[in-house]
Design a protein around this motif. Sequence first.
Motif, PDB file in Angstrom:
ATOM      1  N   GLU A   1       5.923  -1.343   7.844  1.00 31.19           N
ATOM      2  CA  GLU A   1       4.938  -0.255   8.814  1.00 31.19           C
ATOM      3  C   GLU A   1       5.552   1.183   8.586  1.00 31.19           C
ATOM      4  N   GLU A   2       6.710   1.492   8.961  1.00 30.69           N
ATOM      5  CA  GLU A   2       6.951   2.399   8.912  1.00 30.69           C
ATOM      6  C   GLU A   2       6.660   3.334   7.783  1.00 30.69           C
ATOM      7  N   ASN A   3       7.167   2.703   6.577  1.00 36.56           N
ATOM      8  CA  ASN A   3       7.134   3.248   4.981  1.00 36.56           C
ATOM      9  C   ASN A   3       5.846   2.944   4.057  1.00 36.56           C
ATOM     10  N   ASP A   4       4.771   2.893   5.356  1.00 42.53           N
ATOM     11  CA  ASP A   4       3.326   2.464   4.160  1.00 42.53           C
ATOM     12  C   ASP A   4       3.536   1.221   3.046  1.00 42.53           C
ATOM     13  N   VAL A   5       4.435   0.152   3.349  1.00 44.42           N
ATOM     14  CA  VAL A   5       4.684  -0.453   2.236  1.00 44.42           C
ATOM     15  C   VAL A   5       3.525  -1.648   1.582  1.00 44.42           C
ATOM     16  N   LYS A   6       2.588  -1.735   1.484  1.00 45.20           N
ATOM     17  CA  LYS A   6       1.417  -2.580   0.986  1.00 45.20           C
ATOM     18  C   LYS A   6       1.080  -3.370   0.115  1.00 45.20           C
TER      19      LYS A   6
ATOM     20  N   GLN B   1       1.456  -9.331   0.312  1.00 45.80           N
ATOM     21  CA  GLN B   1       0.986  -9.110   0.989  1.00 45.80           C
ATOM     22  C   GLN B   1       2.205  -8.738   2.470  1.00 45.80           C
TER      23      GLN B   1
ATOM     24  N   GLN C   1       3.705   6.750  -3.832  1.00 43.55           N
ATOM     25  CA  GLN C   1       4.152   7.275  -2.606  1.00 43.55           C
ATOM     26  C   GLN C   1       3.065   6.807  -1.701  1.00 43.55           C
ATOM     27  N   ALA C   2       1.934   6.153  -1.509  1.00 42.30           N
ATOM     28  CA  ALA C   2       0.976   6.178  -0.334  1.00 42.30           C
ATOM     29  C   ALA C   2       0.862   4.866  -0.832  1.00 42.30           C
ATOM     30  N   SER C   3       0.827   3.597   0.006  1.00 41.86           N
ATOM     31  CA  SER C   3       0.640   2.295  -0.007  1.00 41.86           C
ATOM     32  C   SER C   3       1.815   1.945  -1.106  1.00 41.86           C
ATOM     33  N   ARG C   4       2.333   1.926  -0.343  1.00 43.81           N
ATOM     34  CA  ARG C   4       3.899   1.263  -1.088  1.00 43.81           C
ATOM     35  C   ARG C   4       4.287   0.561  -1.728  1.00 43.81           C
TER      36      ARG C   4
ATOM     37  N   CYS D   1       7.494  -2.612  -1.661  1.00 43.67           N
ATOM     38  CA  CYS D   1       8.745  -3.082  -1.990  1.00 43.67           C
ATOM     39  C   CYS D   1       9.720  -3.837  -3.012  1.00 43.67           C
TER      40      CYS D   1
END
Length: 426
Positions: A11-16, A35, A82-85, A87
């Motif tokens: 959540e903190e790193n905008d991981v989608k 997801q 870098q948006a909607s990262r 992992c």
Amino acid sequence: MLAQDLLGFFEENDVKFVRLAFLDLFGRLKNVAVQPDLFAQAFETGIPFDATAIDGFDGAQEGDLLLRPDPNTLCILPWRPQASRVCRLLCDVLTPDGKPYPGDPRGILKHATARAEAAGLTVRIGSECEFYLFEADEQGRITTRPHDRAGYLDVSPLDRGEDVRREISLTLASMNIQPESSHHERGPGQNEIDFHRADPLTSADHQAAFHNAVRTIASRYGLRASFMPKPLADTFGNAFHINLSLYRERVNLFRMENGQLPADARHALAGVLRRLPEITLFTNPLPNSYDRLTDDESPNRVCWSHGRGRNALRVPLPQNRFARMQLASPDPACNAYLVYALVIHAALAGIENREELPPSVGRDWQSAPVLPESLTEAIALARGSAFIRQSLPAQVVNAFVSGGEELLRLDRLDKQSLFQKQFERF
């Protein structure tokens, strides 16, 4: 990190998207993307996949296996937006009842490392991996046109790969993987990146990430990377050097005393040297591997030395605090998890049996025995090896033997077609 910690990180790193990655038995990276809201399930019970479609896993009971992510392998993929990262986590492979799957390469290496720890030994492994950069054709497919015509340690403008190596190294560093050095190798378009030592599992995990990063960054430059053992017939092959250190009570066993190796280091070397022909199927798994192992430069002699030469095993001099043994015969088409496990088991067997190390050959390697000169020979040695049967699950050995025999059949039918397919894949 627990599942809740990871969900907070996402959540903190905008991981989608979260890629749950693993290697098949033959060292090829696979993944399932989920997801973030499904990640708790992955962490607690595993995410299922169809094992019948994965090379080497097709004997899994009921056909399904589970992926359970290892939180210690978490990293953001820096080449993704870098948006909607995105992992990535490497995973352990489990059976449907949640037990470790015997054919999982990570699990096999964990077992070997635990055996060393039970013997009071700490293992550290570093690696030196070579690869070629080739131009792509109009359709984006790999060609045999090298990216440059530079040679060993050349610099720009002869070395046209330095920017690629730099970006690979910086990319890996952002993934918490620290390369030690990089340079142009001897072949045209050939490069090498070396890695600091780590525990065996971390080192093998880094190799999986490294192969993926090299291919991804090369494609950004309009290039294609090849880890094929011998992609060009008239020049040098790709090596995968393994540097292994053993510690007992924080003392490096390979640290020389009065110019001599300590007894346990000699026994460990003897164990690896004695079993090296038997593990060659795993260190050099392709028909093309033997084009490299039989050329005039290959380290294919079953002997050891402090100096460089055609000896497969060496204890490099001068020593520093990272005293080690170096295995030079493997190529980067191998599965690092399995090879590390076999080398650890071989070293432990040498120590346990107090096996005698033959004298160093210096530069007189001509009379030493040679490693298998074909995949056919390597298969026969592995099939008849009690050490291999003791060190690896039967399904793994059978998969490599049958897979190797199928490659030989295809090689006999259409050698050029098989080479092209493997060239594009590796």
